[in-house]
Write an enzyme that holds these catalytic residues in place. Structure first.
Site, PDB file in Angstrom:
ATOM      1  N   ILE A   1       0.830  -1.197   0.000  1.00 21.53           N
ATOM      2  CA  ILE A   1       0.000   0.000   0.000  1.00 21.53           C
ATOM      3  C   ILE A   1       0.867   1.251   0.000  1.00 21.53           C
ATOM      4  O   ILE A   1       0.610   2.196  -0.751  1.00 21.53           O
ATOM      5  CB  ILE A   1      -0.954  -0.015   1.213  1.00 21.53           C
ATOM      6  CG1 ILE A   1      -1.899  -1.212   1.122  1.00 21.53           C
ATOM      7  CG2 ILE A   1      -1.751   1.285   1.286  1.00 21.53           C
ATOM      8  CD1 ILE A   1      -2.789  -1.391   2.327  1.00 21.53           C
TER       9      ILE A   1
ATOM     10  N   ARG B   1      -3.820   0.650  11.230  1.00 23.44           N
ATOM     11  CA  ARG B   1      -4.389   0.153  12.481  1.00 23.44           C
ATOM     12  C   ARG B   1      -4.321   1.274  13.512  1.00 23.44           C
ATOM     13  O   ARG B   1      -3.309   1.966  13.629  1.00 23.44           O
ATOM     14  CB  ARG B   1      -3.622  -1.075  12.993  1.00 23.44           C
ATOM     15  CG  ARG B   1      -3.808  -2.334  12.138  1.00 23.44           C
ATOM     16  CD  ARG B   1      -5.234  -2.842  12.173  1.00 23.44           C
ATOM     17  NE  ARG B   1      -5.432  -4.039  11.379  1.00 23.44           N
ATOM     18  CZ  ARG B   1      -5.774  -4.050  10.090  1.00 23.44           C
ATOM     19  NH1 ARG B   1      -5.927  -2.905   9.444  1.00 23.44           N
ATOM     20  NH2 ARG B   1      -5.959  -5.182   9.457  1.00 23.44           N
TER      21      ARG B   1
ATOM     22  N   ASP C   1      -9.495   6.020   9.364  1.00 24.20           N
ATOM     23  CA  ASP C   1     -10.410   4.958   8.932  1.00 24.20           C
ATOM     24  C   ASP C   1     -10.363   3.768   9.886  1.00 24.20           C
ATOM     25  O   ASP C   1     -11.057   2.788   9.673  1.00 24.20           O
ATOM     26  CB  ASP C   1     -10.048   4.506   7.509  1.00 24.20           C
ATOM     27  CG  ASP C   1     -11.065   3.532   6.928  1.00 24.20           C
ATOM     28  OD1 ASP C   1     -12.274   3.826   6.993  1.00 24.20           O
ATOM     29  OD2 ASP C   1     -10.656   2.466   6.423  1.00 24.20           O
TER      30      ASP C   1
ATOM     31  N   GLU D   1     -14.533  -0.575  17.421  1.00 24.72           N
ATOM     32  CA  GLU D   1     -15.408  -0.477  16.256  1.00 24.72           C
ATOM     33  C   GLU D   1     -16.620  -1.384  16.442  1.00 24.72           C
ATOM     34  O   GLU D   1     -16.442  -2.551  16.820  1.00 24.72           O
ATOM     35  CB  GLU D   1     -14.646  -0.878  14.985  1.00 24.72           C
ATOM     36  CG  GLU D   1     -13.462   0.018  14.683  1.00 24.72           C
ATOM     37  CD  GLU D   1     -12.713  -0.379  13.408  1.00 24.72           C
ATOM     38  OE1 GLU D   1     -13.224  -1.223  12.653  1.00 24.72           O
ATOM     39  OE2 GLU D   1     -11.615   0.159  13.176  1.00 24.72           O
TER      40      GLU D   1
ATOM     41  N   HIS E   1     -14.026   2.507   8.831  1.00 23.96           N
ATOM     42  CA  HIS E   1     -13.182   1.387   8.405  1.00 23.96           C
ATOM     43  C   HIS E   1     -13.615   0.857   7.035  1.00 23.96           C
ATOM     44  O   HIS E   1     -13.953  -0.322   6.871  1.00 23.96           O
ATOM     45  CB  HIS E   1     -13.185   0.260   9.431  1.00 23.96           C
ATOM     46  CG  HIS E   1     -11.923  -0.549   9.401  1.00 23.96           C
ATOM     47  ND1 HIS E   1     -11.492  -1.305  10.452  1.00 23.96           N
ATOM     48  CD2 HIS E   1     -10.996  -0.727   8.421  1.00 23.96           C
ATOM     49  CE1 HIS E   1     -10.362  -1.912  10.154  1.00 23.96           C
ATOM     50  NE2 HIS E   1     -10.030  -1.578   8.902  1.00 23.96           N
TER      51      HIS E   1
ATOM     52  N   GLY F   1     -11.585   1.042   4.300  1.00 24.60           N
ATOM     53  CA  GLY F   1     -10.418   0.848   3.440  1.00 24.60           C
ATOM     54  C   GLY F   1     -10.481  -0.376   2.551  1.00 24.60           C
ATOM     55  O   GLY F   1     -10.169  -0.314   1.366  1.00 24.60           O
TER      56      GLY F   1
END
Length: 319
Positions: free
Chosen positions: A157, A238, A262, A267, A286, A288
């Site tokens: 990434i 993270r 994100d 969560e 979240h 992504g």
């Protein structure tokens, strides 16, 4: 009697549409749960009869105590080949096979750029003003061309982030504990001599490290103070890589310009979490990895994992 399979945290209720589950319907009965079980007791009550469970990333943690209370569970499938919320040693202890799936790096890269661009040009703020008949232009955007993007991590990434940044005409600098000049030269990226140098010189800092004991809290109060007051922090990796209390305080005191986030420690995020109201935070739930392509890969390969398990020849085994 058919085996029972549960799909957890199917928030969008699309799991059964993203793959051909008919290939296992003669042997397996599949049930999808769209609600998130915050209480472990409620979760156990719902899934205690299931032999196969499919989970999405870290939405539901599978701890040793949970494995202990699910004696019928034999196969746990996670999206991706890495899931920090699964106690793999406990899974093995309780006789549970853990398998994964492929995962693409393109969707999280694209989401990271969506956050970065939105922050730079105040898109959410200006869109809201336009819809609510607010001021016509109230902000001045931050330029990308000629500015510096600092990448903490230069894996798949991070590497894609660098390529896109260069297309914008940005200078790219990268750092991680094991990164070498040979790695950065391949992408035309400048290797920072230290984490401190990267933070002090970057206009945008984007986190792309794997969470581990070495990276947990690697961005804390001291590191945030090293960033420019005009700089933005983007974290789609993270949450625990960044000290969350320190980040909230830095944002409250405007020690950095803002953050695009994100990933979060809890969560779904609690209703009264500061990130929901801080004006210099752009947060997404979240998203992504949440894309049509990734979902089709996840659930298609989950079906493949189940077929292999039924045949006694597990594939993509993690533990």
């Amino acid at each position: 009697m058919k085996l029972q399979c549960a799909i957890l945290d199917d928030y969008q209720q699309v799991a059964l549409k993203m793959a051909d589950w008919t290939t296992i319907e003669e042997q397996v009965e599949v049930h999808s749960f769209s609600q998130h079980f915050e209480n472990e007791e409620d979760l156990i009550e719902e899934i205690k009869e299931y032999k196969i469970i499919v989970i999405m990333r870290e939405r539901t943690a599978f701890t040793a105590s949970l494995f202990e209370k699910l004696p019928k569970l034999k196969l746990l499938i996670t999206s991706g080949m890495r899931n920090a919320s699964i106690d793999l040693a406990a899974a093995s202890t309780y006789g549970v096979t853990v398998c994964g799936t492929a995962s693409s790096s393109e969707p999280p890269t694209e989401l990271t750029w969506a956050l970065l661009l939105n922050l730079a040009r105040n898109i959410t703020l200006e869109n809201r003003a336009l819809r609510e008949n607010g001021p016509w232009q109230s902000t001045v955007g931050a330029d990308l061309h000629g500015r510096t993007l600092g990448l903490l991590g230069l894996g798949k990434i991070g590497g894609r982030m660098a390529t896109v940044a260069q297309a914008f005409g940005m200078d790219v600098i990268a750092w991680s504990q094991n990164l070498t000049k040979e790695d950065t030269d391949k992408l035309g990226v400048r290797l920072a001599n230290s984490k401190e140098e990267l933070l002090k010189t970057s206009d945008f800092v984007s986190v792309h490290l794997v969470l581990s004991d070495r990276t947990r809290g690697i961005i804390g109060k001291q590191e945030l103070e090293q960033m420019k007051r005009s700089a933005y922090l983007i974290n789609t990796s993270r949450a625990a890589i960044v000290d969350q209390e320190a980040l909230i305080k830095a944002l409250e005191e405007n020690r950095i310009a803002g953050a695009g986030l994100d990933v979060f420690e809890e969560e779904p995020m609690p209703e009264k979490h500061p990130y929901r109201t801080l004006p210099n935070v752009l947060a997404t739930p979240h998203l992504g990895y949440v894309s049509e392509h990734n979902y089709r890969v996840y659930f298609t390969e989950a079906v493949e994992d189940i077929v292999a398990f039924l045949e006694g020849a597990e594939i993509r085994k993690i533990n």
